[in-house]
Write a protein that holds these residues in place. Sequence first.
Motif, short mmCIF file in Angstrom:
data_model
loop_
_atom_site.label_atom_id
_atom_site.label_comp_id
_atom_site.label_asym_id
_atom_site.label_seq_id
_atom_site.Cartn_x
_atom_site.Cartn_y
_atom_site.Cartn_z
N GLY A 1 -7.00 5.82 9.40
CA GLY A 1 -7.85 5.58 10.56
C GLY A 1 -7.77 4.14 11.01
N GLU A 2 -8.50 3.84 12.07
CA GLU A 2 -8.52 2.51 12.68
C GLU A 2 -9.80 1.77 12.31
OE1 GLU A 2 -6.03 1.27 14.54
OE2 GLU A 2 -4.86 3.12 14.49
N VAL A 3 -9.72 0.44 12.31
CA VAL A 3 -10.89 -0.40 12.10
C VAL A 3 -11.64 -0.48 13.43
CG1 VAL A 3 -11.64 -2.75 11.58
CG2 VAL A 3 -9.74 -1.76 10.32
N PRO A 4 -12.96 -0.26 13.44
CA PRO A 4 -13.70 -0.32 14.71
C PRO A 4 -13.78 -1.74 15.28
CG PRO A 4 -15.18 0.20 12.90
CD PRO A 4 -13.81 0.11 12.32
N LYS A 5 -13.91 -1.83 16.59
CA LYS A 5 -14.03 -3.13 17.27
C LYS A 5 -15.42 -3.73 17.07
CE LYS A 5 -10.00 -3.04 19.40
NZ LYS A 5 -8.93 -3.73 18.76
N GLU A 6 -16.44 -2.88 16.95
CA GLU A 6 -17.81 -3.35 16.73
C GLU A 6 -18.41 -2.62 15.55
OE1 GLU A 6 -20.44 -3.52 20.08
OE2 GLU A 6 -18.82 -4.11 21.42
N ILE A 7 -19.18 -3.35 14.75
CA ILE A 7 -19.82 -2.79 13.57
C ILE A 7 -21.31 -3.08 13.68
CG2 ILE A 7 -19.86 -2.81 11.05
CD1 ILE A 7 -17.00 -4.07 11.28
N LYS B 1 1.35 6.02 10.52
CA LYS B 1 -0.09 6.13 10.37
C LYS B 1 -0.72 4.78 10.05
CE LYS B 1 0.09 10.86 8.72
NZ LYS B 1 -0.12 11.74 7.56
N SER B 2 -1.98 4.62 10.49
CA SER B 2 -2.76 3.42 10.22
C SER B 2 -3.75 3.71 9.11
CB SER B 2 -3.54 3.02 11.47
OG SER B 2 -3.16 1.76 11.90
N TYR B 3 -3.93 2.72 8.21
CA TYR B 3 -4.88 2.83 7.12
C TYR B 3 -5.73 1.57 7.08
CZ TYR B 3 -1.87 6.60 5.48
OH TYR B 3 -1.14 7.76 5.39
N TYR B 4 -7.00 1.69 6.72
CA TYR B 4 -7.86 0.52 6.58
C TYR B 4 -8.36 0.44 5.14
CZ TYR B 4 -11.83 3.73 7.04
OH TYR B 4 -12.72 4.76 6.86
N VAL C 1 0.85 -1.18 0.00
CA VAL C 1 0.00 0.00 0.00
C VAL C 1 0.88 1.23 0.00
CG1 VAL C 1 -1.75 1.28 1.30
CG2 VAL C 1 -1.81 -1.22 1.25
N ARG C 2 0.59 2.15 -0.93
CA ARG C 2 1.32 3.42 -1.03
C ARG C 2 0.29 4.55 -0.97
NH1 ARG C 2 6.27 1.57 -1.98
NH2 ARG C 2 6.59 -0.18 -3.36
N PRO C 3 -0.06 4.98 0.28
CA PRO C 3 -1.10 6.01 0.42
C PRO C 3 -0.75 7.33 -0.26
CG PRO C 3 -0.48 5.10 2.56
CD PRO C 3 0.45 4.54 1.55
N ASP C 4 0.54 7.67 -0.30
CA ASP C 4 0.95 8.93 -0.93
C ASP C 4 0.61 8.94 -2.42
OD1 ASP C 4 2.86 6.87 -1.11
OD2 ASP C 4 4.48 8.27 -1.54
N LEU C 5 0.59 7.76 -3.05
CA LEU C 5 0.24 7.64 -4.47
C LEU C 5 -1.20 7.17 -4.66
CD1 LEU C 5 3.50 5.85 -5.67
CD2 LEU C 5 2.97 8.28 -5.80
N VAL D 1 -13.96 -10.28 7.68
CA VAL D 1 -12.66 -9.72 8.03
C VAL D 1 -12.55 -8.29 7.53
CG1 VAL D 1 -11.46 -11.96 8.00
CG2 VAL D 1 -11.49 -10.57 5.94
N ALA D 2 -11.64 -7.55 8.14
CA ALA D 2 -11.28 -6.21 7.68
C ALA D 2 -9.76 -6.16 7.64
CB ALA D 2 -11.83 -5.15 8.63
N PHE D 3 -9.21 -5.31 6.79
CA PHE D 3 -7.77 -5.21 6.63
C PHE D 3 -7.29 -3.82 7.03
CE2 PHE D 3 -9.29 -8.24 3.49
CZ PHE D 3 -8.42 -9.30 3.63
N SER D 4 -6.18 -3.78 7.76
CA SER D 4 -5.53 -2.50 8.03
C SER D 4 -4.03 -2.69 7.85
CB SER D 4 -5.88 -1.99 9.43
OG SER D 4 -5.37 -2.85 10.42
N VAL D 5 -3.35 -1.57 7.67
CA VAL D 5 -1.90 -1.62 7.42
C VAL D 5 -1.27 -0.36 8.01
CG1 VAL D 5 -2.06 -0.51 5.14
CG2 VAL D 5 -0.16 -2.08 5.62
#
Length: 190
Positions: free
Chosen positions: A122-128, A102-105, A52-56, A93-97
Amino acid sequence: RVKMSAEEIPVCAVELRKNFCLYFDELECDALCEEKTLHRVLRNVNSQLLVVRPDLNVAAFEDVTDQEMQSGKGMHFSIHYYKTTTPLAGMPVAFSVQVEDKSYYMCCERECGEIIVRFKEGEVPKEIPGESNFIFFKKTFTSCCSKAFKFEYSMERGMFLAFEEEGYLRKLILKKLSEDEVDETMKISL
């Protein structure tokens, strides 16, 4: 027979009415609750790693050297597993990196009539509480290939994470798949 425990489906008995019928109150809704998190790299059929390259504003499968892998920028994913009351759809499942500090989802957004895979800070929430644009259903790729998976987007049945060649990139996308089709671009190993 299905075995259930009070932890999985909390209910509260209200009263025993005539005809000996038991009535319940406050049944649990179909909310998802995080169960565990695993840390993995994601590989495609060519053994390339998802980076993952958030800047691009891009996520693509790339050939990665051992040295680059150890630095781990944008390629070590947290896979968040959620409890579900509908297990037939697959494991939610959810993915974050983590990139730099910084954290990205991973999520999907509709843009010009097309669904695009994005990584948002941002962060992945614990409850949806209900449907979410960052939940995918993890399924085995084929019955004879239990170590590889495909990930179906929860809000669009039949749409799976995959890659497509765009110039020199193998860009992460969502791709439509018919039920009896096998598509190697959707094969992801953890």
